[in-house]
Design a protein around this motif. Structure first.
Motif, PDB file in Angstrom:
ATOM      1  N   THR A  41     -11.144 -30.941   1.757  1.00 43.67           N
ATOM      2  CA  THR A  41     -10.255 -31.430   0.953  1.00 43.67           C
ATOM      3  C   THR A  41      -9.451 -32.727   1.751  1.00 43.67           C
ATOM      4  O   THR A  41      -9.329 -32.786   2.912  1.00 43.67           O
ATOM      5  N   ALA A  42      -8.986 -33.516   0.965  1.00 46.44           N
ATOM      6  CA  ALA A  42      -8.099 -34.505   1.268  1.00 46.44           C
ATOM      7  C   ALA A  42      -7.208 -34.684   0.374  1.00 46.44           C
ATOM      8  O   ALA A  42      -7.061 -34.649  -0.757  1.00 46.44           O
ATOM      9  N   GLY A  43      -5.876 -35.418   0.898  1.00 43.93           N
ATOM     10  CA  GLY A  43      -4.838 -35.773   0.108  1.00 43.93           C
ATOM     11  C   GLY A  43      -4.154 -34.667  -0.516  1.00 43.93           C
ATOM     12  O   GLY A  43      -3.283 -34.678  -1.502  1.00 43.93           O
ATOM     13  N   GLY A  46       0.162 -36.842  -0.598  1.00 43.80           N
ATOM     14  CA  GLY A  46      -0.538 -38.024  -0.852  1.00 43.80           C
ATOM     15  C   GLY A  46      -0.382 -39.183  -0.195  1.00 43.80           C
ATOM     16  O   GLY A  46      -1.167 -40.145  -0.381  1.00 43.80           O
ATOM     17  N   GLY A  49      -3.583 -39.516   1.804  1.00 45.60           N
ATOM     18  CA  GLY A  49      -4.831 -39.116   1.059  1.00 45.60           C
ATOM     19  C   GLY A  49      -5.965 -40.232   1.383  1.00 45.60           C
ATOM     20  O   GLY A  49      -7.110 -39.923   1.737  1.00 45.60           O
ATOM     21  N   ALA A  53     -10.158 -39.688   2.017  1.00 49.70           N
ATOM     22  CA  ALA A  53     -11.126 -39.908   1.017  1.00 49.70           C
ATOM     23  C   ALA A  53     -12.122 -40.773   1.363  1.00 49.70           C
ATOM     24  O   ALA A  53     -13.298 -40.688   1.174  1.00 49.70           O
ATOM     25  N   ALA A  77      -8.995 -36.111  -3.435  1.00 50.95           N
ATOM     26  CA  ALA A  77      -7.681 -36.547  -4.020  1.00 50.95           C
ATOM     27  C   ALA A  77      -7.073 -35.294  -4.524  1.00 50.95           C
ATOM     28  O   ALA A  77      -7.037 -34.966  -5.716  1.00 50.95           O
ATOM     29  N   MET A  83      -0.524 -39.088  -4.513  1.00 46.37           N
ATOM     30  CA  MET A  83      -1.358 -40.291  -3.753  1.00 46.37           C
ATOM     31  C   MET A  83      -0.982 -41.391  -4.566  1.00 46.37           C
ATOM     32  O   MET A  83      -0.933 -42.523  -4.051  1.00 46.37           O
ATOM     33  N   HIS A 132      -6.039 -34.302   7.056  1.00 42.55           N
ATOM     34  CA  HIS A 132      -4.854 -34.911   7.054  1.00 42.55           C
ATOM     35  C   HIS A 132      -4.694 -36.064   8.007  1.00 42.55           C
ATOM     36  O   HIS A 132      -5.525 -36.200   8.545  1.00 42.55           O
TER      37      HIS A 132
END
Length: 311
Positions: A41-43, A46, A49, A53, A77, A83, A132
């Motif tokens: 996972t990312a973002g 926001g 992000g 990504a 995202a 984001m 992060h």
């Protein structure tokens, strides 16, 4: 040759947003079937992000599908409204998504995002890697070490590793309560060194996925850097607001400096009087987070995160 990016299948999950937006899609990609299942996972925040990504894309683009031994799921995202606004939290409800798990299907926007991730994205996973970074205002240089996920932390070549806070309402904390292996990566941010950090994260993702059996070991990048464990972190905050001028640049994130080293200054914007000087507090001070640019800053704002290296 076919890359993971070419083979990725994407699904969109519409979440109610504002009256203007109607709904916002959270996009989840998946490639592979069976075997160990890993989620990246990312973002979640926001403003952090884009760097995560980008690293996810670099991984998917650089690894061939033939290397896949399990299932890879990605969410570049995770908090799309935040984001879009380049903010930590979505402007609709201002809730911190990383303090909202497992969420609420009938709650506010952020609570619904958390519920979607908890119920859909985490379904059947064995490993979660949560990316992060410093985002648009700072640079980070560490990885969280979590019980059961130590081997994952070691994969990222982070300058420093730190014990994760016991926080069950974060994505990684909640996932740990489910008995899954997790790692939280806090690397990169806006600084002029984005490519360096993205490449470092990309290689770490490759190593971690090979370590848990989602990718084959063949072609896994060798480690290049030493990771130094540190004790509990200390946040340096100016007493007064004003114009912040850093004394250490983005090239010094992830380094250790002697105690008393000047890190930055705060000036009165009206009369340009020096208000405050921030210095390294420990005999040996590890720099985990810094603000790399001249900027306006409020009193009490997070300016540096530092720690003492552990033998």
């Amino acid at each position: 040759m076919t890359s993971l990016l070419d083979s990725m299948l994407w699904t969109e999950h519409a979440l109610p947003a504002s009256s203007a937006h109607g709904s916002v899609p959270v996009k989840i990609g998946e490639v592979g079937s069976g075997g160990p299942v890993a989620l990246i996972t990312a973002g979640i925040h926001g403003d952090e992000g884009p760097w995560g990504a980008w690293a996810i894309r670099q991984l998917l683009q650089s690894v061939e599908t033939s290397a896949l031994q399990g299932t890879l799921r990605v969410i570049p995202a995770a908090n799309p409204l935040a984001m879009t606004a380049d903010l930590r939290n979505a402007p609709l409800d201002q809730l911190d998504l990383n303090r909202t798990f497992p969420g609420n299907e009938k709650g506010s926007y952020t609570e619904r995002v958390a519920h979607l991730l908890a119920q859909t994205a985490l379904e059947g996973v064995d490993t979660v890697i949560d990316l992060h970074g410093g985002g648009s205002w700072c640079v980070n240089s560490f990885v969280f070490r979590m019980q059961g996920g130590e081997m994952l932390s070691d994969c990222f070549d982070a300058p420093f590793s730190m014990k994760a806070p016991d926080r069950a309402v974060s994505l990684t904390g909640y996932t740990r309560t489910l008995g899954k292996a997790v790692v939280g990566v806090e690397m990169g941010g806006k600084s002029g060194y984005e490519r360096h950090w993205a490449e470092r994260i990309t290689k770490g993702l490759h190593r971690a996925l090979a370590k848990v059996g989602v990718l084959s070991e063949a072609g896994t990048p060798a480690r290049e850097y030493e990771t130094i464990p540190v004790g509990g972190s200390t946040v340096l905050r100016p007493t007064n607001g004003g114009v912040f001028v850093p004394a250490v640049g983005p090239d010094q994130i992830g380094t250790i400096v002697p105690g008393g080293t000047i890190l930055g200054h705060v000036y009165d914007p009206g009369c340009v009087e020096l208000l405050e000087t921030l210095t390294a507090p420990f005999d040996q001070t590890a720099i985990l987070l810094l603000r790399p640019f001249i900027t306006q800053i409020e009193g009490g704002a997070m300016t540096y995160v530092v720690a003492e290296p552990q033998a």
